[in-house]
Write a protein that holds these residues in place. Structure first.
Motif, PDB file in Angstrom:
ATOM      1  N   ILE A   1       0.859  -1.188   0.000  1.00 25.86           N
ATOM      2  CA  ILE A   1       0.000   0.000   0.000  1.00 25.86           C
ATOM      3  C   ILE A   1       0.892   1.233   0.000  1.00 25.86           C
ATOM      4  O   ILE A   1       1.604   1.500   0.975  1.00 25.86           O
ATOM      5  CB  ILE A   1      -0.926   0.030   1.239  1.00 25.86           C
ATOM      6  N   PRO A   2       0.901   2.001  -1.103  1.00 24.65           N
ATOM      7  CA  PRO A   2       1.777   3.194  -1.149  1.00 24.65           C
ATOM      8  C   PRO A   2       1.306   4.250  -0.155  1.00 24.65           C
ATOM      9  O   PRO A   2       0.119   4.559  -0.067  1.00 24.65           O
ATOM     10  CB  PRO A   2       1.628   3.680  -2.596  1.00 24.65           C
ATOM     11  N   ARG A   3       2.268   4.818   0.581  1.00 29.26           N
ATOM     12  CA  ARG A   3       1.916   5.789   1.620  1.00 29.26           C
ATOM     13  C   ARG A   3       2.042   7.237   1.151  1.00 29.26           C
ATOM     14  O   ARG A   3       1.579   8.144   1.838  1.00 29.26           O
ATOM     15  CB  ARG A   3       2.830   5.585   2.845  1.00 29.26           C
ATOM     16  N   VAL A   4       2.657   7.457  -0.004  1.00 25.50           N
ATOM     17  CA  VAL A   4       2.938   8.817  -0.429  1.00 25.50           C
ATOM     18  C   VAL A   4       1.651   9.610  -0.623  1.00 25.50           C
ATOM     19  O   VAL A   4       1.494  10.727  -0.121  1.00 25.50           O
ATOM     20  CB  VAL A   4       3.761   8.815  -1.740  1.00 25.50           C
ATOM     21  N   ARG A   5       0.683   9.028  -1.341  1.00 23.26           N
ATOM     22  CA  ARG A   5      -0.561   9.744  -1.629  1.00 23.26           C
ATOM     23  C   ARG A   5      -1.697   9.335  -0.701  1.00 23.26           C
ATOM     24  O   ARG A   5      -2.819   9.805  -0.870  1.00 23.26           O
ATOM     25  CB  ARG A   5      -0.978   9.482  -3.081  1.00 23.26           C
ATOM     26  N   LEU A   6      -1.407   8.507   0.257  1.00 24.03           N
ATOM     27  CA  LEU A   6      -2.455   8.031   1.162  1.00 24.03           C
ATOM     28  C   LEU A   6      -2.760   9.106   2.206  1.00 24.03           C
ATOM     29  O   LEU A   6      -1.851   9.608   2.887  1.00 24.03           O
ATOM     30  CB  LEU A   6      -1.996   6.747   1.863  1.00 24.03           C
ATOM     31  N   PRO A   7      -4.026   9.499   2.359  1.00 19.35           N
ATOM     32  CA  PRO A   7      -4.357  10.503   3.391  1.00 19.35           C
ATOM     33  C   PRO A   7      -3.880  10.050   4.770  1.00 19.35           C
ATOM     34  O   PRO A   7      -3.940   8.864   5.117  1.00 19.35           O
ATOM     35  CB  PRO A   7      -5.884  10.563   3.324  1.00 19.35           C
ATOM     36  N   LYS A   8      -3.397  11.001   5.561  1.00 19.64           N
ATOM     37  CA  LYS A   8      -2.812  10.669   6.854  1.00 19.64           C
ATOM     38  C   LYS A   8      -3.814  10.041   7.820  1.00 19.64           C
ATOM     39  O   LYS A   8      -3.440   9.302   8.727  1.00 19.64           O
ATOM     40  CB  LYS A   8      -2.209  11.923   7.485  1.00 19.64           C
ATOM     41  N   SER A   9      -5.081  10.334   7.642  1.00 14.34           N
ATOM     42  CA  SER A   9      -6.089   9.799   8.575  1.00 14.34           C
ATOM     43  C   SER A   9      -6.411   8.333   8.331  1.00 14.34           C
ATOM     44  O   SER A   9      -7.093   7.698   9.137  1.00 14.34           O
ATOM     45  CB  SER A   9      -7.379  10.626   8.457  1.00 14.34           C
ATOM     46  N   VAL A  10      -5.933   7.782   7.211  1.00 16.48           N
ATOM     47  CA  VAL A  10      -6.282   6.400   6.846  1.00 16.48           C
ATOM     48  C   VAL A  10      -5.283   5.425   7.464  1.00 16.48           C
ATOM     49  O   VAL A  10      -4.075   5.517   7.216  1.00 16.48           O
ATOM     50  CB  VAL A  10      -6.310   6.225   5.310  1.00 16.48           C
ATOM     51  N   LYS A  11      -5.794   4.510   8.270  1.00 15.87           N
ATOM     52  CA  LYS A  11      -4.953   3.469   8.859  1.00 15.87           C
ATOM     53  C   LYS A  11      -4.824   2.296   7.882  1.00 15.87           C
ATOM     54  O   LYS A  11      -5.768   1.952   7.173  1.00 15.87           O
ATOM     55  CB  LYS A  11      -5.561   2.950  10.159  1.00 15.87           C
ATOM     56  N   VAL A  12      -3.641   1.674   7.875  1.00 16.12           N
ATOM     57  CA  VAL A  12      -3.414   0.454   7.096  1.00 16.12           C
ATOM     58  C   VAL A  12      -3.065  -0.654   8.087  1.00 16.12           C
ATOM     59  O   VAL A  12      -2.043  -0.590   8.777  1.00 16.12           O
ATOM     60  CB  VAL A  12      -2.268   0.637   6.076  1.00 16.12           C
ATOM     61  N   LEU A  13      -3.953  -1.646   8.178  1.00 18.21           N
ATOM     62  CA  LEU A  13      -3.821  -2.702   9.178  1.00 18.21           C
ATOM     63  C   LEU A  13      -3.702  -4.066   8.521  1.00 18.21           C
ATOM     64  O   LEU A  13      -4.167  -4.274   7.390  1.00 18.21           O
ATOM     65  CB  LEU A  13      -5.032  -2.701  10.118  1.00 18.21           C
ATOM     66  N   ASP A  14      -3.123  -4.996   9.245  1.00 19.11           N
ATOM     67  CA  ASP A  14      -3.078  -6.378   8.776  1.00 19.11           C
ATOM     68  C   ASP A  14      -4.484  -6.970   8.823  1.00 19.11           C
ATOM     69  O   ASP A  14      -5.281  -6.639   9.697  1.00 19.11           O
ATOM     70  CB  ASP A  14      -2.135  -7.203   9.654  1.00 19.11           C
TER      71      ASP A  14
END
Length: 845
Positions: free
Chosen positions: A244-257
């Motif tokens: 999951i690319p983090r560069v354009r990902l909004p900061k409020s969005v969590k990425v979880l297993d």
């Protein structure tokens, strides 16, 4: 355009036969309305208002003939009357067997994405996730209905003001979302309702064959778009957080297993407004197709279950919801096995709370001798019994297992032989593990006829799955005077069996009887086991069955034509030809096949009996041929190895007392004694740390792994020991071969079990397990005092109750509570219904 009335001129009656709603019937009636001498129009109902043609389901030739004959017979047409009064084959009533319901593929991302995650009502829609309507609400949540594509969640907008629930969950796929589902999300935002959309991004439209999802966005851009639209919160769960690319990902969005998807759902439920959980996981079916084409990298790690450690609790099945997690019957009850042929390497079954799972990296050639190739002339040709007329074959089985391929091969073989073939494949949701039926009609010349086989018109009933085969919808094509059935006895579990330990296959005799009484001859073959023994892969089971069918002499084309059709298919030609020939051999020369398998398979060592076993068993029964003797021999030896001879003697002494009491109360019966022999052993041989170590080091286990995965395979134990669990460990750890010395030490320390030196025995679970043994003995003694012929079945049921005590730690505690409640209830019923005069012998014992 002016309607034409000429077709109705001079007619007294018109019959309209059409599927579903009366569309054409209504048009005909409207056209003829008000005309003088207009004919009566029959359609969904006859002139008496009785149903003539169904408004739902299929309208086939049999249904049309039944309805049409009723109309024509009333008109005095002799042929119609004769057809209605024809002798009919006795039709068997449908058995209460399990349906072969569609289910998610092995390793399907929906197994995770449709997890319940609470008690919120759930909405289904268009896509693979619609199969939640067939599944246990505890697994997928309480489903309250389905919507059309683009209407996902709209039902909640209308429901919310009138129900107590304050939150709704709506499943939706990325293909549907990009098609029109995004409008439903916007509608929910505009309505201000509390709803969580579970949006699966699997990269394909799997329900209709694996097309690309048109307009699909990368996950990071999709999350940003949803927030821009007004979604309150977005959480991404994924099988691989690194992609999951983090560069354009909004900061409020969590990425979880994905393992914590339930926690993510709980967080979204507590958030007001419209929330979205994006689950990122590739379609399992597409992944499986891509691997052999070199488009996806195949993992080399396999999951294997030590069946002796396994408790058959079903937790790995519930956690993974995976059809490759097979329940299997064993000497020690229901256990679980990973079907290596269908496993899609998802690994979610490892989340089951159980120490039986291992991960193995195959290496080294497995110790399996290949059978020499069977020549076409090695099997005698059968006596041909097929006539010169039309020949009908119905093939029934499970979608995705090659049923359509077998149908194509047989139809092609007929054409190669100069015949004509018509075929019809009835698939529906078969691609998702549901029932699939394929009909073939083979004729000498061209015959204008429907491809579907009518009632009682089947010559060969090729049953590639016992459950589908016994479904009355499909078995109706068979005739006791005409049909020969060739049926597999291999049991492939349904999705319901995977997640619910109380669901099992119907008795084999019931399955055989259902098919046998509907046909004139039944040939039964365990094609799945035979395929695994011959080819180490059960995908050849159906071709084995086709070979067996050929050897009955029914098929009108020669074996050479079938083998040529296999070659034209171009997939694993040599093995499929060998499977066809071995299937023929299984019918023509089963002894030769059995001898060949005995010579080629890896020999298993004779089980070693612990010293003192025979003496202890003979103290209960000296009938070496009895089932009780066999049960005791296996279990006494196991308890000696489990602890020592003194421990085994306490087991034997109690079983002997039960045998004496049962003989005194119900002479000649050993039902209760056999049940006690099974289930007292189960309770006494509880799987603590010492026992798990002993069974993990069992040489038989090593032999099986070596035979399956190779002598140089790397093996890891997947464990979460109770001691580390107490310390807060949430996931299993992989422990390699370096851990075997520690297991050896634990195994050696089993002699201290139950003494002051037994540090593991202080745990709550171990105290409960010891209590269960005492409670069971007390309940059996109480029941024996009431035993009579009248309540023998109930006492046996009491003795068998520990079968439901399964699992480890928290899973086991739940089953213990249920066991204790059932035990108390049965004892109470026995006491209330006791017959004082008939229980004296039991009390004196």
């Amino acid at each position: 355009m002016t309607p034409s009335f000429e077709f109705a001129d001079g007619l007294d009656q018109v019959v309209v036969a059409e599927e579903k709603r009366p569309f054409l019937e209504a048009a005909v009636k409207e056209t003829l309305f008000g005309r003088p001498h207009a004919p009566f129009v029959h359609g969904k109902q006859d002139q008496d208002g009785r149903s003539l043609f169904s408004r739902s389901g299929e309208l086939d030739a049999d249904n049309i003939a039944t309805g049409l004959s009723r109309v024509l017979a009333r008109l005095g047409i002799d042929a119609a009357r004769a057809w209605r009064q024809r002798p009919r084959a006795r039709t068997a009533s449908a058995l209460p067997l399990l349906d072969r319901s569609p289910y998610y593929c092995s390793g399907c991302p929906h197994n995770t994405s449709t997890t319940a995650g609470g008690d919120s009502p759930v909405g289904a829609g268009i896509g693979c996730h619609s199969m939640v309507v067939f599944m246990d609400p505890e697994q997928v949540g309480p489903v309250v209905g389905m919507t059309q594509m683009g209407g996902e969640g709209a039902q909640w907008i209308g429901m919310e003001p009138f129900v107590d629930a304050d939150h709704f969950v709506q499943n939706i796929g990325d293909g549907t979302f990009m098609h029109s589902g995004s409008l439903a999300v916007r509608a929910a935002i505009a309505a201000g309702v509390n709803v969580t959309f579970k949006l699966l991004c699997n990269g394909t439209v799997a329900m209709t064959g694996g097309q690309d999802a048109v307009g699909a966005l990368p996950v990071d851009r999709l999350a940003a778009m949803l927030l821009d639209e007004g979604v309150t919160k977005v959480i991404i769960t994924t099988e691989d957080r690194a992609r999951i690319p983090r560069v354009r990902l909004p900061k409020s969005v969590k990425v979880l297993d994905r393992a914590v998807i339930e926690d993510a759902l709980a967080e979204l439920k507590a958030t007001t407004g419209v929330t979205v959980l994006i689950h990122d996981q590739e379609c399992a079916a597409e992944k499986r197709r891509a691997r052999p084409r070199g488009k996806a990298q195949a993992s080399t790690t396999r999951v294997w279950i030590n069946e002796r450690i396994c408790e058959g609790c079903g937790d790995c099945g519930r956690k993974s919801n995976c059809l490759s997690v097979h329940p299997v019957p064993t000497e020690f009850g229901r256990k679980t096995r990973i079907d290596q042929s269908s496993c899609n390497l998802d690994y979610s079954c490892l989340d089951g709370d159980c120490p039986a799972c291992m991960t193995i990296v195959p290496a080294g050639k497995p110790q399996r001798a290949e059978l020499p190739a069977l020549a076409a002339t090695d099997v005698a040709e059968p006596a041909r019994t097929a006539g010169a007329g039309s020949f009908g074959v119905r093939i029934t089985g499970i979608g995705g297992t090659g049923i359509i391929t077998v149908s194509r091969v047989l139809a092609t073989a007929a054409v190669i032989d100069g015949r004509h073939a018509r075929s019809l494949d009835q698939t529906g949701l078969a691609q998702k593990g549901g029932a699939v039926v394929s009909d073939i009609k083979i004729t000498e010349g061209v015959v204008e006829q429907g491809a579907k086989i009518g009632q009682g018109q089947c010559d060969l009933y090729l049953a590639c799955d016992p459950l589908v085969a016994t479904d009355s919808k499909y078995l109706s094509a068979a005739s006791p005077d005409r049909t020969v059935a060739v049926m597999t006895t291999t049991e492939i579990p349904t999705g319901e069996m995977v997640v619910d330990t109380a669901v099992s296959f119907p008795a084999p005799d019931a399955v055989r009887h259902a098919v046998g009484r509907a046909t004139r001859q039944l040939v039964a073959l365990d094609s799945g086991s035979l395929a695994r023994e011959l080819f180490d892969d059960d995908q050849y089971a159906n071709m084995l069955l086709a070979g067996a069918a050929y050897q009955t002499g029914l098929l009108p084309m020669p074996a050479s034509a079938i083998e040529e059709a296999v070659a034209l298919n171009g997939v694993a030609v040599d093995r499929n030809v060998q499977a066809f020939r071995r299937g023929r051999q299984a019918v023509a020369a089963p002894e030769a096949l059995r001898a060949a398998l005995t010579d080629s398979t890896f020999p298993e060592a004779e089980p070693r009996l612990a010293a003192g076993t025979t003496e202890l068993v003979d103290s209960v029964t000296d009938d070496a041929e009895s089932e009780l003797h066999r049960l005791l021999t296996v279990r006494v030896a196991d308890l000696i190895d489990y602890q020592d001879r003194r421990y085994a003697r306490t087991y034997v002494d109690f079983v002997k007392a039960v045998a004496v009491a049962e003989h005194a109360a119900v002479g000649g019966s050993t039902e209760v004694t056999e049940a006690v022999a099974r289930y007292l052993h189960k309770l006494m041989a509880y799987k603590d740390e010492y026992e798990v170590a002993r069974l993990a080091l069992d040489p038989v286990v090593d032999d099986h792994i070596t035979a399956t995965f190779g002598s140089a395979s790397r093996r890891s134990y997947r464990l979460r020991p109770p001691v580390l669990r107490t310390a807060g460990m949430k996931r299993k750890v992989a422990l390699g071969s370096w851990f075997r010395p520690i297991l050896s030490l634990l195994r050696a320390l089993r002699r201290v079990r139950g003494t002051r030196l037994d540090v593991f025995g202080l745990q709550r679970m171990r105290r409960i397990e010891r209590q269960l043994v005492d409670e069971y003995r007390e309940s059996i003694n109480a029941a024996l005092g009431l035993l009579s012929e009248k309540n023998l079945a109930e006492v046996r049921r009491l003795a068998e109750l520990p079968d439901a005590v399964r699992g480890y730690e928290g899973v086991k505690l739940v089953t213990v509570e249920r066991y204790r409640a059932d035990k108390a209830r049965i004892l109470r019923e026995l006491q209330e219904n006791a017959d004082p005069e008939s229980t004296g012998a039991g009390r004196r014992s």
